[in-house]
Design an enzyme around this catalytic site. Structure first.
Site: not given
Length: 249
Positions: A2-3, A50, A162, A239
């Site tokens: 979750p962003e 976050k 991401n 990532r």
């Protein structure tokens, strides 16, 4: 994972349901001591980046980070039994929220909460003024790493993950494998403020307004949605990053 815009989405809904009310707090899973929060009145629920914070009267600050797999689920029928695996359940007479599989669910002192907040960079959802923009540009251009790595650093900008670090540079035709100057950093910040802000209410990432739900320009695509070129997949900041080699030169 979750962003940041989703944490703000949750925080606004939790605040609307819980603020000013005493909550029944429990840990059906048994992995969290909910007793300090049970029967206490929630004063405020807010987010930064976050991280989500629940301020409770005469109790520690409740700090939540969803991590990779965490969920917050709501029901308007508190009499329903909690789902298996619920780490923490907060309920009033009109709604119940269940926290499942977070990476962090912990009580903090106000000083420890302030330490978490101080570790974070500007948040494009809430830091929308000129001073915040100047600080965001300063932090991003001060990093000696590629912009695709810097955007994942929560001490630079708080809340981007991401998906956003793939989609935002693509929309501005910036290659995430290089550094950016102040003008580019400012444009990235302005776009982040607008797009993350627009995504708080729906609680979704919307980068292609006229596309199908979940449609992206380059993120996890085989070909660029814009020009059709094969998407380049590379590792940046530990990532997987997705870019268009034709449009992001």
């Amino acid at each position: 994972m979750p962003e940041g815009h989703l944490l703000h989405h949750y925080a606004r809904r939790l605040h609307a349901d819980l603020a000013g009310r005493a909550v029944a707090a429990s840990s059906p899973q048994g992995r969290f001591d909910a007793r300090p929060f049970d029967g206490r009145r929630v004063e405020r629920v807010h987010a930064r980046g976050k991280h989500l914070f629940c301020e409770v009267q005469d109790a520690p600050v409740l700090h939540v980070h969803l991590g990779h797999d965490g969920l917050l689920l709501r029901t308007d029928d508190p009499s329903l039994p909690p789902l298996r695996g619920t780490r923490l359940r907060l309920a009033t007479e009109g709604a119940a929220w269940s926290l499942i599989a977070p990476s962090r669910c912990e009580p903090l002192t106000p000083a420890a909460r302030d330490d978490v907040l101080a570790s974070l960079g500007p948040d494009p959802v809430v830091d929308t003024g000129p001073a915040a923009r100047e600080e965001a540009v300063r932090r991003l251009t001060a990093k000696r790493s590629p912009v695709g790595t810097a955007l994942l650093d929560q001490s630079v900008w708080a809340g981007l993950g991401n998906v956003w670090r793939a989609e935002l540079p693509h929309l501005l035709r910036i290659d995430p494998a290089r550094r950016v100057d102040a003008e580019e950093a400012g444009r990235l910040w302005d776009l982040s403020v607008r797009m993350l802000g627009d995504c708080v209410e729906p609680g979704k990432i919307i980068t292609v307004p006229d596309g199908e739900p979940g449609e992206r320009w380059v993120y996890k695509r085989d070909r660029c949605r814009g020009c059709g070129a094969p998407v380049r997949v590379q590792q940046l900041g530990g990532r997987t990053c997705y870019t268009c080699p034709a449009e992001q030169t």
